[in-house]
Motif scaffolding. Structure first.
Motif, short mmCIF file in Angstrom:
data_model
loop_
_atom_site.label_atom_id
_atom_site.label_comp_id
_atom_site.label_asym_id
_atom_site.label_seq_id
_atom_site.Cartn_x
_atom_site.Cartn_y
_atom_site.Cartn_z
N ALA A 108 0.68 -1.29 -0.04
CA ALA A 108 -0.02 0.21 0.01
C ALA A 108 0.81 1.19 -0.08
O ALA A 108 0.79 2.16 -0.54
N ARG A 109 1.94 1.12 0.73
CA ARG A 109 2.74 2.51 0.89
C ARG A 109 3.57 2.72 -0.41
O ARG A 109 3.56 3.66 -0.94
N VAL A 110 3.85 1.75 -1.29
CA VAL A 110 4.44 1.76 -2.65
C VAL A 110 3.62 2.48 -3.50
O VAL A 110 4.05 3.14 -4.49
N LEU A 111 2.28 2.25 -3.26
CA LEU A 111 1.12 2.95 -4.19
C LEU A 111 1.02 4.25 -3.72
O LEU A 111 1.09 5.33 -4.70
N ILE A 112 0.93 4.59 -2.56
CA ILE A 112 0.63 5.93 -1.97
C ILE A 112 1.45 6.86 -1.61
O ILE A 112 1.57 8.00 -1.89
N GLU A 113 2.76 6.33 -1.00
CA GLU A 113 3.62 7.36 -0.58
C GLU A 113 4.54 8.06 -1.80
O GLU A 113 4.67 9.27 -1.53
N PRO A 114 4.98 7.45 -2.93
CA PRO A 114 5.54 8.16 -4.00
C PRO A 114 4.71 9.34 -4.60
O PRO A 114 5.06 10.27 -4.80
N HIS A 115 3.43 8.86 -4.57
CA HIS A 115 2.25 9.65 -5.19
C HIS A 115 2.26 11.01 -4.32
O HIS A 115 1.91 12.07 -4.58
N CYS A 116 2.09 10.69 -2.76
CA CYS A 116 2.25 11.85 -2.07
C CYS A 116 3.59 12.95 -2.14
O CYS A 116 3.58 13.93 -1.94
N ALA A 117 4.62 12.23 -2.39
CA ALA A 117 5.83 12.86 -2.48
C ALA A 117 5.80 14.00 -3.65
O ALA A 117 6.03 15.04 -4.00
N ALA A 118 5.12 13.28 -4.78
CA ALA A 118 4.82 14.27 -6.14
C ALA A 118 3.89 15.28 -5.79
O ALA A 118 4.22 16.31 -6.31
N VAL A 162 5.92 14.63 4.94
CA VAL A 162 5.80 14.63 3.36
C VAL A 162 4.37 14.22 3.23
O VAL A 162 3.54 14.86 2.23
N ALA A 163 3.71 13.37 4.00
CA ALA A 163 2.34 13.15 3.78
C ALA A 163 1.43 14.34 3.95
O ALA A 163 0.59 14.47 3.16
N ARG A 164 1.62 15.24 5.03
CA ARG A 164 0.81 16.42 5.02
C ARG A 164 1.02 17.30 3.98
O ARG A 164 -0.03 18.18 3.53
N ALA A 165 2.27 17.69 3.52
CA ALA A 165 2.60 18.51 2.52
C ALA A 165 2.11 18.14 1.10
O ALA A 165 1.79 19.00 0.30
#
Length: 243
Positions: A108-118, A162-165
């Motif tokens: 799930a993180r691999v799908l979500i966290e890179p997108h959050c960084a973008a 990162v998540a909040r930003a």
């Protein structure tokens, strides 16, 4: 280098700044229940409160020098995150370390966290990007002394920033608890880690902050994938050391 000790955080105030990931005022960082939540969270991750242990509210209140109401609120939130289990007759127990859950959370993180960084590269203010970088202001000292509580606290704060930003609170509410669960496994990767290996990890995180500050969404996505040990165009099996 000797393996880092899981020293107690009692008497140390390590600011995590992760509890208000919901964006709700009732979990503002200055509230007592928020501070208790973050201290219990850190001790769960460090194994100071080990998997399967029964958590007595009175004992926790004494341990963290706080009232029962704050402890109950904190345990309620940790139960929602799946870090503790509350049962009618047996009380509150620390959740077991589940490798299947780790794998699923990693996917799930691999799908979500890179997108959050973008998204953060598009949406983060200069102050938010700077805050991400400054999380590791004491990184060299923590790596030199192998200060595990400090390193874990830095990592949690960074990923929460990162998540909040990203500007998407719905994603942040999903992502931050997943990172908390992963951190319970991540601490084991410190065994035998050298100062240079720890510094390499810190530098990878700083690089994410740099590219987010530069506004490059794709570079930010790729930098976060590297932290998660995923190569471009190829997803590997979950790596326990992923921060």
């Amino acid at each position: 280098m000797a393996s880092p000790s899981l020293k107690s955080t009692a008497g140390r105030m390590l600011v995590l700044d992760v509890a208000n990931s919901s964006g709700l005022e009732d979990w503002a960082p200055d509230l007592q229940k928020t501070k208790v939540y973050e201290r219990i969270l850190l001790d769960l991750i460090l194994g100071e409160l080990p998997a399967g242990a029964r958590l007595d509210e009175q004992s926790l209140a004494a341990r963290y020098e706080t009232g029962l109401a704050g402890v109950r609120d904190a345990l309620g939130r940790l139960a929602l995150e799946g870090l503790v289990v509350r049962r009618a007759r047996s009380g509150t127990l620390v959740s077991p370390l589940d490798l299947v859950e780790l794998r699923q959370g990693y996917e799930a993180r691999v799908l979500i966290e890179p997108h959050c960084a973008a998204l953060a590269a598009r949406n983060a203010s200069k102050a938010e990007a700077q805050a991400m970088y400054e999380v590791f202001a004491d990184g060299e000292e923590a790596a030199r002394t192998c200060d595990l509580p400090a390193l874990v606290a830095m990592d949690l704060r960074f990923h929460a920033h990162v998540a909040r930003a990203s500007g998407n609170l719905a994603l942040a509410r999903i992502l931050i608890p997943l990172q908390h669960k992963a951190a319970r496994f991540w601490v084991f990767s410190f065994n035998g880690a050298t100062e240079q290996e720890l510094m390499d990890e810190i530098e990878e995180h700083r690089q994410v902050a740099r590219v987010i500050a530069g506004g490059d969404a794709e570079a930010s996505r790729q930098a976060m994938l590297r932290i998660l040990n995923v190569q471009p165009e190829a997803q590997t099996r979950p790596h326990v050391g992923a921060a």
